[in-house]
Structure formats: structure tokens, C-alpha cells
Scaffold this motif. Structure first.
Motif, PDB file in Angstrom:
ATOM      1  N   VAL A 226      -3.352  -2.454   2.750  1.00 38.78           N
ATOM      2  CA  VAL A 226      -3.992  -1.308   2.116  1.00 38.78           C
ATOM      3  C   VAL A 226      -2.895  -0.439   1.520  1.00 38.78           C
ATOM      4  CG1 VAL A 226      -5.502   0.683   2.448  1.00 38.78           C
ATOM      5  CG2 VAL A 226      -5.833  -1.385   3.838  1.00 38.78           C
ATOM      6  N   ASP A 227      -2.926  -0.276   0.207  1.00 40.23           N
ATOM      7  CA  ASP A 227      -1.960   0.550  -0.515  1.00 40.23           C
ATOM      8  C   ASP A 227      -2.685   1.813  -0.962  1.00 40.23           C
ATOM      9  OD1 ASP A 227      -0.141   1.721  -2.206  1.00 40.23           O
ATOM     10  OD2 ASP A 227       0.536  -0.168  -3.078  1.00 40.23           O
ATOM     11  N   ARG A 228      -2.566   2.848  -0.167  1.00 33.42           N
ATOM     12  CA  ARG A 228      -3.335   4.069  -0.428  1.00 33.42           C
ATOM     13  C   ARG A 228      -2.969   4.730  -1.762  1.00 33.42           C
ATOM     14  NH1 ARG A 228      -3.905   9.097   3.865  1.00 33.42           N
ATOM     15  NH2 ARG A 228      -5.619  10.185   2.811  1.00 33.42           N
ATOM     16  N   PRO A 229      -1.685   4.911  -2.090  1.00 33.75           N
ATOM     17  CA  PRO A 229      -1.364   5.561  -3.366  1.00 33.75           C
ATOM     18  C   PRO A 229      -1.914   4.801  -4.577  1.00 33.75           C
ATOM     19  CG  PRO A 229       0.554   5.525  -1.946  1.00 33.75           C
ATOM     20  CD  PRO A 229      -0.462   4.641  -1.301  1.00 33.75           C
ATOM     21  N   ALA A 230      -1.929   3.465  -4.512  1.00 38.88           N
ATOM     22  CA  ALA A 230      -2.434   2.656  -5.618  1.00 38.88           C
ATOM     23  C   ALA A 230      -3.940   2.473  -5.566  1.00 38.88           C
ATOM     24  CB  ALA A 230      -1.749   1.290  -5.616  1.00 38.88           C
ATOM     25  N   ARG A 231      -4.569   2.916  -4.470  1.00 42.02           N
ATOM     26  CA  ARG A 231      -6.016   2.750  -4.290  1.00 42.02           C
ATOM     27  C   ARG A 231      -6.399   1.274  -4.387  1.00 42.02           C
ATOM     28  NH1 ARG A 231      -8.860   6.288  -2.077  1.00 42.02           N
ATOM     29  NH2 ARG A 231     -10.686   5.868  -3.379  1.00 42.02           N
ATOM     30  N   MET A 232      -5.619   0.424  -3.684  1.00 42.70           N
ATOM     31  CA  MET A 232      -5.819  -1.022  -3.726  1.00 42.70           C
ATOM     32  C   MET A 232      -5.846  -1.591  -2.313  1.00 42.70           C
ATOM     33  SD  MET A 232      -6.016  -2.405  -6.813  1.00 42.70           S
ATOM     34  CE  MET A 232      -5.531  -4.105  -6.447  1.00 42.70           C
ATOM     35  N   VAL A 233      -6.639  -2.633  -2.142  1.00 42.73           N
ATOM     36  CA  VAL A 233      -6.643  -3.437  -0.920  1.00 42.73           C
ATOM     37  C   VAL A 233      -6.323  -4.862  -1.327  1.00 42.73           C
ATOM     38  CG1 VAL A 233      -8.028  -4.371   0.964  1.00 42.73           C
ATOM     39  CG2 VAL A 233      -8.307  -1.977   0.294  1.00 42.73           C
TER      40      VAL A 233
ATOM     41  N   GLU B 199       9.436  -4.823   5.213  1.00 42.89           N
ATOM     42  CA  GLU B 199       9.127  -6.125   4.610  1.00 42.89           C
ATOM     43  C   GLU B 199       7.738  -6.625   4.977  1.00 42.89           C
ATOM     44  OE1 GLU B 199      11.137  -7.033   8.577  1.00 42.89           O
ATOM     45  OE2 GLU B 199      11.380  -5.588   6.941  1.00 42.89           O
ATOM     46  N   LEU B 200       7.180  -6.145   6.072  1.00 40.25           N
ATOM     47  CA  LEU B 200       5.832  -6.559   6.463  1.00 40.25           C
ATOM     48  C   LEU B 200       4.759  -5.922   5.582  1.00 40.25           C
ATOM     49  CD1 LEU B 200       6.030  -6.469  10.367  1.00 40.25           C
ATOM     50  CD2 LEU B 200       6.221  -8.451   8.862  1.00 40.25           C
ATOM     51  N   PHE B 201       5.154  -4.943   4.776  1.00 45.03           N
ATOM     52  CA  PHE B 201       4.203  -4.218   3.934  1.00 45.03           C
ATOM     53  C   PHE B 201       4.400  -4.534   2.455  1.00 45.03           C
ATOM     54  CE2 PHE B 201       4.744  -2.018   7.885  1.00 45.03           C
ATOM     55  CZ  PHE B 201       3.489  -1.543   8.214  1.00 45.03           C
ATOM     56  N   GLU B 202       5.077  -5.650   2.168  1.00 45.24           N
ATOM     57  CA  GLU B 202       5.298  -6.070   0.788  1.00 45.24           C
ATOM     58  C   GLU B 202       4.433  -7.270   0.451  1.00 45.24           C
ATOM     59  OE1 GLU B 202       6.978  -4.521  -1.407  1.00 45.24           O
ATOM     60  OE2 GLU B 202       7.867  -3.013  -0.077  1.00 45.24           O
TER      61      GLU B 202
ATOM     62  N   GLN C 263       0.477  -1.386  -8.721  1.00 51.43           N
ATOM     63  CA  GLN C 263       0.986  -2.084  -7.551  1.00 51.43           C
ATOM     64  C   GLN C 263       2.475  -1.783  -7.351  1.00 51.43           C
ATOM     65  OE1 GLN C 263       1.497  -6.414  -8.323  1.00 51.43           O
ATOM     66  NE2 GLN C 263       0.107  -5.988  -9.997  1.00 51.43           N
ATOM     67  N   PRO C 264       2.958  -1.828  -6.125  1.00 51.06           N
ATOM     68  CA  PRO C 264       4.342  -1.463  -5.836  1.00 51.06           C
ATOM     69  C   PRO C 264       5.333  -2.286  -6.659  1.00 51.06           C
ATOM     70  CG  PRO C 264       3.091  -1.793  -3.821  1.00 51.06           C
ATOM     71  CD  PRO C 264       2.230  -2.262  -4.940  1.00 51.06           C
ATOM     72  N   ARG C 265       6.342  -1.635  -7.179  1.00 51.04           N
ATOM     73  CA  ARG C 265       7.325  -2.340  -7.992  1.00 51.04           C
ATOM     74  C   ARG C 265       7.987  -3.490  -7.249  1.00 51.04           C
ATOM     75  NH1 ARG C 265      10.534   2.726 -10.863  1.00 51.04           N
ATOM     76  NH2 ARG C 265       8.773   3.535 -12.060  1.00 51.04           N
ATOM     77  N   SER C 266       8.230  -3.248  -5.960  1.00 52.90           N
ATOM     78  CA  SER C 266       8.904  -4.289  -5.188  1.00 52.90           C
ATOM     79  C   SER C 266       8.037  -5.512  -4.990  1.00 52.90           C
ATOM     80  CB  SER C 266       9.319  -3.716  -3.820  1.00 52.90           C
ATOM     81  OG  SER C 266       8.186  -3.208  -3.139  1.00 52.90           O
ATOM     82  N   SER C 267       6.721  -5.400  -5.258  1.00 54.80           N
ATOM     83  CA  SER C 267       5.838  -6.550  -5.070  1.00 54.80           C
ATOM     84  C   SER C 267       5.596  -7.308  -6.357  1.00 54.80           C
ATOM     85  CB  SER C 267       4.503  -6.067  -4.491  1.00 54.80           C
ATOM     86  OG  SER C 267       3.783  -5.328  -5.458  1.00 54.80           O
TER      87      SER C 267
ATOM     88  N   MET D 210      -0.971   0.315   5.087  1.00 53.08           N
ATOM     89  CA  MET D 210      -1.486  -0.218   6.346  1.00 53.08           C
ATOM     90  C   MET D 210      -1.638  -1.725   6.219  1.00 53.08           C
ATOM     91  SD  MET D 210      -5.008   0.824   8.378  1.00 53.08           S
ATOM     92  CE  MET D 210      -6.072   0.364   7.000  1.00 53.08           C
ATOM     93  N   ARG D 211      -1.223  -2.415   7.254  1.00 53.21           N
ATOM     94  CA  ARG D 211      -1.341  -3.877   7.318  1.00 53.21           C
ATOM     95  C   ARG D 211      -2.251  -4.228   8.489  1.00 53.21           C
ATOM     96  NH1 ARG D 211       2.844  -8.751   7.030  1.00 53.21           N
ATOM     97  NH2 ARG D 211       1.902 -10.180   8.541  1.00 53.21           N
TER      98      ARG D 211
END
Length: 203
Positions: A31-38, A172-175, A196-200, A17-18
Motif C-alpha cells: 500500500v503506497d499511501r502518497p501515490a494512492r495505490m495498492v 527493501e521490503l517496501f519496494e 509510483q515510487p521512483r525506486s520501483s 504498508m506491506r
């Protein structure tokens, strides 16, 4: 209460979520739910500030009582949450966008451990009991019955639902941008970096 109103844009793609003010190239919260990170992304400072989910400390006073009343209302249910009889939050909910409402609730819950630490660091005379109730003890309670159409908090803040739509996905808006300075607060920072996401990852 004396501040002017502003519009927030909330974009949801899968489990991410952005939250921003409607501009693609400005700062935003991710908000990265799988990583439990904001993450808070600040393009002006080229800085990423992450808040990792953690264990919420037991800071709830034993003699405090949080109660919730619900009553039918036009277009949904009106709920009032009170702490020891004092109103902390009032919200009208409707049974729409349930998955998105759950993601917003998870956003609040990820922040709960950090909010508990902030409460402990606040001088006792400046602590707001409803803040502990709504931001820590019952974090995300506004989203427990679906999307809130309107929310009013004890301190005068209020939010009103404007509308929603579906659009073509723009991943791309969520990276997270590459090359930014990165700071992580709370949780296990080592695990937070790995989650954190690999792409980030900085290239």
C-alpha cells in the motif's frame, strides 16, 4: 467458516504498508499511501497488479440505512454496524497503533472505487448488501476507532489481533521488484504510473 486460520504479517514504514504471510521472498500487497495505490506483487508470475484510487460511483440505494452501535467492552469499545437492521460487521477496538490503523483504513478506502465497479458487474441476485456497505459505502469503518482486536463479518470471516513489535527498518521490503510485467486497474492509469515510487520504476 470451514477454512483453516492463517497468520498475516503487516509491516509499516512511514506511509507504506506491506501485507504478507511472513516470508520476505514471497508475494505481498504493498500500500503506497502518497501515490494512492495498492499493488499486488506475484513473484511466481513476475507480475505487478496495481489498483489506483478513484472516484466512488454513487451506487448506494436511497432507502438503505447503515447504523452503528457502540458499547464499552473490556480493553476497548465494541462496535456493531448494521444495514437495515442486519449485522454486517462487529469489531472490538483499542486505542493503540492509531497511525497504523489509519493506514489500514486508507488501504480499504483506496480499494473502494474498484469494489464499487465489482458490485455493478455482479449479477443482482448474487450481490451481498453488506459487501456494498462495508467495502464501498463505509470502507475502513473497522479502523475508525483504532486498531481492532477482533473483527467478525456477516459472511463468517473473522480476524484476531495477535501482537506487534518494532524492528529495524528494511526499506527493501517496501519496494516493487524491477523487470516485472505491470498492470494497473482503475483510476487515471497515466497518473498512476507517474505516481509510483521512483525506486520501483523498471530499470
Amino acid at each position: 467458516p470451514e477454512q483453516p486460520a492463517y497468520i498475516s504479517r503487516i509491516l509499516v514504514l512511514g506511509d507504506r504498508m506491506r501485507i504478507d504471510y511472513g516470508q520476505d521472498d514471497q508475494g505481498f500487497i504493498l500500500v503506497d499511501r502518497p501515490a494512492r495505490m495498492v499493488w499486488h506483487v506475484s513473484p511466481g508470475e513476475r507480475r505487478l497488479t496495481g489498483i489506483a484510487s478513484g472516484t466512488v460511483k454513487d451506487v448506494w440505494p436511497k432507502d438503505w440505512i447503515l447504523s452503528q452501535e457502540q458499547m464499552p467492552s473490556e480493553q476497548g469499545v465494541l462496535s456493531q454496524v448494521r444495514l437495515n437492521g442486519a449485522l454486517c460487521v462487529e469489531f472490538k477496538s483499542a486505542p493503540l497503533l492509531k497511525n497504523e490503523a489509519l493506514l489500514l483504513q486508507e488501504f480499504r478506502r483506496i480499494l473502494a472505487a474498484n469494489q464499487a465497479n465489482a458490485w455493478l458487474a455482479t449479477p443482482e441476485e448474487l450481490r451481498q448488501p453488506c459487501s456494498l456497505a462495508i467495502d464501498v459505502h463505509a470502507a475502513g469503518i473497522e479502523y475508525s476507532r483504532g486498531l481492532p482486536l477482533a473483527v467478525r463479518y456477516w459472511d463468517g470471516r473473522s480476524r484476531v489481533y495477535q501482537g506487534h513489535d518494532k524492528r529495524a527498518a528494511r526499506p527493501e521490503l517496501f519496494e516493487l521488484p524491477a523487470g516485472y510485467a505491470r498492470f494497473v486497474i482503475g483510476g487515471d492509469q497515466g497518473k498512476a504510473e507517474r505516481r509510483q515510487p521512483r525506486s520501483s520504476q523498471t530499470r
